[in-house]
Design a protein around this motif. Structure first.
Motif, PDB file in Angstrom:
ATOM      1  N   SER A  37       0.861  -1.212  -0.186  1.00 17.41           N
ATOM      2  CA  SER A  37      -0.199  -0.046  -0.010  1.00 17.41           C
ATOM      3  C   SER A  37       1.108   1.002   0.017  1.00 17.41           C
ATOM      4  O   SER A  37       1.878   0.962  -0.090  1.00 17.41           O
ATOM      5  CB  SER A  37      -1.245   0.229   1.188  1.00 17.41           C
ATOM      6  N   ILE A  38      -0.090   1.958  -0.828  1.00 20.36           N
ATOM      7  CA  ILE A  38       0.726   3.621  -0.110  1.00 20.36           C
ATOM      8  C   ILE A  38       0.144   4.549   0.853  1.00 20.36           C
ATOM      9  O   ILE A  38      -1.120   4.664   0.220  1.00 20.36           O
ATOM     10  CB  ILE A  38       0.971   4.620  -1.738  1.00 20.36           C
ATOM     11  N   ARG A  39       0.752   5.750   1.062  1.00 19.45           N
ATOM     12  CA  ARG A  39      -0.197   6.468   2.823  1.00 19.45           C
ATOM     13  C   ARG A  39       0.715   7.597   2.597  1.00 19.45           C
ATOM     14  O   ARG A  39       1.856   7.990   1.963  1.00 19.45           O
ATOM     15  CB  ARG A  39       0.356   6.342   3.606  1.00 19.45           C
ATOM     16  N   ILE A  40      -0.102   8.869   2.126  1.00 16.92           N
ATOM     17  CA  ILE A  40      -0.377  10.271   2.496  1.00 16.92           C
ATOM     18  C   ILE A  40      -0.364  10.522   3.593  1.00 16.92           C
ATOM     19  O   ILE A  40      -1.437  10.626   4.473  1.00 16.92           O
ATOM     20  CB  ILE A  40      -0.950  10.679   1.580  1.00 16.92           C
ATOM     21  N   PHE A  41       0.727  11.010   4.390  1.00 17.76           N
ATOM     22  CA  PHE A  41       0.796  11.365   5.664  1.00 17.76           C
ATOM     23  C   PHE A  41       0.705  13.360   5.673  1.00 17.76           C
ATOM     24  O   PHE A  41       1.951  13.289   4.735  1.00 17.76           O
ATOM     25  CB  PHE A  41       2.003  10.946   6.385  1.00 17.76           C
ATOM     26  N   PRO A  42      -0.107  13.569   6.790  1.00 15.78           N
ATOM     27  CA  PRO A  42       0.655  15.588   6.720  1.00 15.78           C
ATOM     28  C   PRO A  42       2.322  15.220   7.136  1.00 15.78           C
ATOM     29  O   PRO A  42       1.741  14.832   7.875  1.00 15.78           O
ATOM     30  CB  PRO A  42      -0.678  15.674   7.406  1.00 15.78           C
ATOM     31  N   ALA A  43       2.885  16.518   7.230  1.00 17.67           N
ATOM     32  CA  ALA A  43       4.085  16.232   7.327  1.00 17.67           C
ATOM     33  C   ALA A  43       4.314  16.359   9.099  1.00 17.67           C
ATOM     34  O   ALA A  43       4.466  16.339   9.870  1.00 17.67           O
ATOM     35  CB  ALA A  43       4.886  17.565   7.038  1.00 17.67           C
ATOM     36  N   ASP A  44       3.146  17.356   9.929  1.00 17.12           N
ATOM     37  CA  ASP A  44       2.607  17.308  11.069  1.00 17.12           C
ATOM     38  C   ASP A  44       1.370  16.440  11.733  1.00 17.12           C
ATOM     39  O   ASP A  44       1.372  17.676  12.755  1.00 17.12           O
ATOM     40  CB  ASP A  44       2.309  18.876  10.992  1.00 17.12           C
ATOM     41  N   LYS A  45       1.978  15.911  11.189  1.00 17.43           N
ATOM     42  CA  LYS A  45       0.440  14.787  11.842  1.00 17.43           C
ATOM     43  C   LYS A  45       1.458  13.314  11.671  1.00 17.43           C
ATOM     44  O   LYS A  45       2.246  12.910  10.791  1.00 17.43           O
ATOM     45  CB  LYS A  45      -1.004  14.126  11.233  1.00 17.43           C
ATOM     46  N   GLY A  46       0.585  12.410  13.025  1.00 17.21           N
ATOM     47  CA  GLY A  46       1.504  10.996  13.125  1.00 17.21           C
ATOM     48  C   GLY A  46       0.884  10.361  12.485  1.00 17.21           C
ATOM     49  O   GLY A  46       1.320   8.574  12.086  1.00 17.21           O
ATOM     50  N   TYR A  87      -3.671   4.222   0.111  1.00 18.48           N
ATOM     51  CA  TYR A  87      -4.139   3.705  -1.356  1.00 18.48           C
ATOM     52  C   TYR A  87      -3.758   2.329  -1.556  1.00 18.48           C
ATOM     53  O   TYR A  87      -2.576   1.928  -1.462  1.00 18.48           O
ATOM     54  CB  TYR A  87      -3.879   4.628  -2.594  1.00 18.48           C
ATOM     55  N   HIS A  88      -4.510   1.307  -2.255  1.00 18.77           N
ATOM     56  CA  HIS A  88      -4.208  -0.287  -2.898  1.00 18.77           C
ATOM     57  C   HIS A  88      -4.857  -0.799  -4.311  1.00 18.77           C
ATOM     58  O   HIS A  88      -6.782   0.416  -3.888  1.00 18.77           O
ATOM     59  CB  HIS A  88      -4.457  -0.564  -1.365  1.00 18.77           C
ATOM     60  N   THR A  89      -3.848  -2.126  -4.588  1.00 17.84           N
ATOM     61  CA  THR A  89      -5.494  -2.585  -5.438  1.00 17.84           C
ATOM     62  C   THR A  89      -5.405  -4.470  -4.129  1.00 17.84           C
ATOM     63  O   THR A  89      -4.033  -4.296  -4.458  1.00 17.84           O
ATOM     64  CB  THR A  89      -4.852  -2.559  -7.116  1.00 17.84           C
ATOM     65  N   LYS A  90      -6.048  -5.209  -5.212  1.00 22.59           N
ATOM     66  CA  LYS A  90      -5.752  -6.457  -5.194  1.00 22.59           C
ATOM     67  C   LYS A  90      -4.652  -7.032  -5.684  1.00 22.59           C
ATOM     68  O   LYS A  90      -3.860  -7.880  -5.398  1.00 22.59           O
ATOM     69  CB  LYS A  90      -6.836  -7.319  -5.711  1.00 22.59           C
ATOM     70  N   ARG A  91      -4.352  -6.267  -7.169  1.00 20.73           N
ATOM     71  CA  ARG A  91      -3.095  -6.969  -8.074  1.00 20.73           C
ATOM     72  C   ARG A  91      -2.075  -6.405  -6.757  1.00 20.73           C
ATOM     73  O   ARG A  91      -0.735  -6.827  -7.741  1.00 20.73           O
ATOM     74  CB  ARG A  91      -3.327  -5.922  -9.168  1.00 20.73           C
ATOM     75  N   MET A  92      -1.924  -4.967  -6.603  1.00 20.89           N
ATOM     76  CA  MET A  92      -0.433  -4.485  -6.488  1.00 20.89           C
ATOM     77  C   MET A  92       0.401  -4.996  -4.965  1.00 20.89           C
ATOM     78  O   MET A  92      -0.326  -5.417  -4.629  1.00 20.89           O
ATOM     79  CB  MET A  92      -0.809  -3.119  -5.839  1.00 20.89           C
ATOM     80  N   GLN A  93       1.682  -5.361  -5.738  1.00 21.88           N
ATOM     81  CA  GLN A  93       2.469  -6.171  -5.403  1.00 21.88           C
ATOM     82  C   GLN A  93       3.150  -5.263  -3.683  1.00 21.88           C
ATOM     83  O   GLN A  93       3.016  -4.059  -3.876  1.00 21.88           O
ATOM     84  CB  GLN A  93       3.197  -6.666  -5.823  1.00 21.88           C
ATOM     85  N   ARG A 150       1.950   2.550 -11.528  1.00 22.31           N
ATOM     86  CA  ARG A 150       0.782   3.300 -11.444  1.00 22.31           C
ATOM     87  C   ARG A 150       0.164   4.948 -10.666  1.00 22.31           C
ATOM     88  O   ARG A 150       1.392   5.693  -9.577  1.00 22.31           O
ATOM     89  CB  ARG A 150      -0.431   2.895  -9.383  1.00 22.31           C
ATOM     90  N   LEU A 151      -0.849   5.464 -11.914  1.00 23.79           N
ATOM     91  CA  LEU A 151      -0.484   7.370 -11.494  1.00 23.79           C
ATOM     92  C   LEU A 151      -2.175   6.618 -10.554  1.00 23.79           C
ATOM     93  O   LEU A 151      -3.280   6.623 -10.664  1.00 23.79           O
ATOM     94  CB  LEU A 151      -1.222   7.395 -12.935  1.00 23.79           C
ATOM     95  N   TRP A 152      -2.096   7.907  -9.343  1.00 20.45           N
ATOM     96  CA  TRP A 152      -3.103   8.321  -8.095  1.00 20.45           C
ATOM     97  C   TRP A 152      -3.258   9.609  -8.606  1.00 20.45           C
ATOM     98  O   TRP A 152      -2.353  10.022  -8.792  1.00 20.45           O
ATOM     99  CB  TRP A 152      -3.140   7.276  -7.524  1.00 20.45           C
ATOM    100  N   LYS A 153      -4.290   9.858  -8.110  1.00 21.52           N
ATOM    101  CA  LYS A 153      -4.665  11.541  -7.394  1.00 21.52           C
ATOM    102  C   LYS A 153      -4.195  11.285  -6.244  1.00 21.52           C
ATOM    103  O   LYS A 153      -4.320  10.877  -5.197  1.00 21.52           O
ATOM    104  CB  LYS A 153      -6.450  11.759  -7.646  1.00 21.52           C
ATOM    105  N   ALA A 154      -3.701  12.627  -6.405  1.00 19.97           N
ATOM    106  CA  ALA A 154      -3.278  13.243  -4.138  1.00 19.97           C
ATOM    107  C   ALA A 154      -4.557  13.662  -3.299  1.00 19.97           C
ATOM    108  O   ALA A 154      -4.270  13.282  -2.081  1.00 19.97           O
ATOM    109  CB  ALA A 154      -2.066  14.591  -4.511  1.00 19.97           C
TER     110      ALA A 154
END
Length: 374
Positions: A234-243, A249-255, A279-283
């Motif tokens: 998976s990939i995750r988006i973090f605010p720089a000042d939050k934990g 974001y994830h899909t069934k096929r993504m390794q 893969r191209l995702w919207k921010a």
């Protein structure tokens, strides 16, 4: 992967078979393919003006390529090839000068016109995973080593400044493009750590949520958020000042996600994973693409204001926070919570039954830092 510094629609990718591809994101097609190395492509970077790019691979070479395809009938040859003594594991280009840095057994600084390094920087003897130039204080470099160190160098002094030793190995780091001294490190212990390089004894923020090793990290152009890629698929988006992450974001096929980039217009995220896909995702997942009519824009602004007004209502808060997760990530996160609670309970019991002051109270921001060496 590497971003083109001037073209939003161009991105470069290198693969484990030594192949490099240049992609047009608007047309979603590969516009050029070249066989760059024998074995893995270990690192890529573009020149600051965008006319050429550099690659390093398992064949101990650094190759300099033109961004434009060769003319009809011409062979696909690099501008320059440097044969090194050891395998290079990473490369990064200076933001303004014709200088680049490679890492492997040590950090080497190269001039584009020379075949031997200007200077070599080392501290200890272990292998170095990645090296990154600071986009603001351009003479500063950061590197991650396999013996759990994050080492900072200054090119002007041709020496190492300081290093911080963590609990577990750091895979890569990324400098904040808006704050000169801030960088975020992606660690094997499932966390990301944001540091101020002036005060390495304590992390500014510990970013938790991943359930496996974090392999890559990249900041948005605004410096307010960053995206991380993990072994947990998976990939995750973090605010720089939050934990905690605001989006996953994830899909069934993504390794296992190996690399991730945030585009220079702050709208999209690119990720490259083990099953040979980019893969191209919207921010911003709910953002509408294309031109908005005045009525659509007004409706979006009105809805945003409503969310802000009622953000503390329990149901609104739950909807805003809730994200669907794959069963594997959900069960692992639950298991990690139980383990963390058990550790916390054990520490409280030890403190309760020990002599007052004999067990120091260490915050989460400090407990993973072993030492700071100057």
């Amino acid at each position: 992967m590497a971003k083109h510094p001037e073209s939003l629609s161009t991105v470069l990718s290198g693969a484990c078979d030594g192949e490099v591809r240049i992609w047009n994101l608007m047309k979603r097609v590969c516009i050029r393919t070249l066989q760059a190395h024998e074995g893995f492509v270990r690192g890529m970077c573009t020149r600051f003006c965008g006319t050429s790019f550099f690659t390093v691979g398992d064949d101990k070479t650094v190759k300099h390529w033109k961004m434009e395809a060769p003319a009809y009938g011409e062979a696909e040859e690099p501008i320059n090839t440097i044969l090194g003594k050891t395998v290079y594991t990473g490369i990064d280009h200076h933001w303004k000068k014709p200088i680049f840095a490679t890492c492997g057994h040590q950090v080497d600084i190269w001039d584009e016109q020379r075949t031997s390094p200007i200077c070599s920087l080392t501290w200890g003897v272990d292998s170095i995973n990645s090296v990154k130039f600071n986009p603001i204080e351009m003479n500063l470099l950061g590197s991650c080593t396999s013996d759990r160190n994050i080492v900072l160098y200054d090119m002007r002094q041709s020496t190492a400044l300081k290093k911080v030793i963590l609990d577990m190995r750091t895979n890569t780091l990324c400098w904040n493009p808006m704050e000169a001294f801030i960088f975020t490190a992606a660690n094997e212990d499932y966390n990301l750590y944001t540091f101020d390089m002036r005060f390495l004894g304590k992390a500014l923020m510990v970013h938790m949520n991943h359930v496996s090793a974090v392999l890559d990290v990249d900041y948005s152009p605004t410096g307010k958020e960053f995206v991380s890629a993990s072994f947990d698929k998976s990939i995750r988006i973090f605010p720089a000042d939050k934990g905690h992450s605001r989006e996953v974001y994830h899909t069934k096929r993504m390794q296992h996600v190996i690399t991730v980039k945030w585009t220079s217009d702050n709208k999209y995220i690119l990720c490259g994973s083990d099953e040979m896909n980019i893969r191209l995702w919207k921010a911003n997942a709910s953002e509408k693409l294309g031109v908005l009519t005045p009525r659509e824009r007004a409706a979006i602004n009105y809805n945003q204001k409503l969310k802000e007004k009622f953000q503390h209502h329990p149901q609104i808060k739950r909807i805003n926070r809730h994200r669907h997760l794959p069963k594997m990530i959900y069960s692992q996160a639950k298991e990690l919570r139980i383990m963390k609670e058990a550790r916390r309970r054990k520490e409280l019991n030890r403190r309760k039954h020990s002599k007052p002051g004999s067990i120091p109270l260490v915050s989460e921001k400090q407990k993973h830092i072993m030492a700071v060496v100057k």
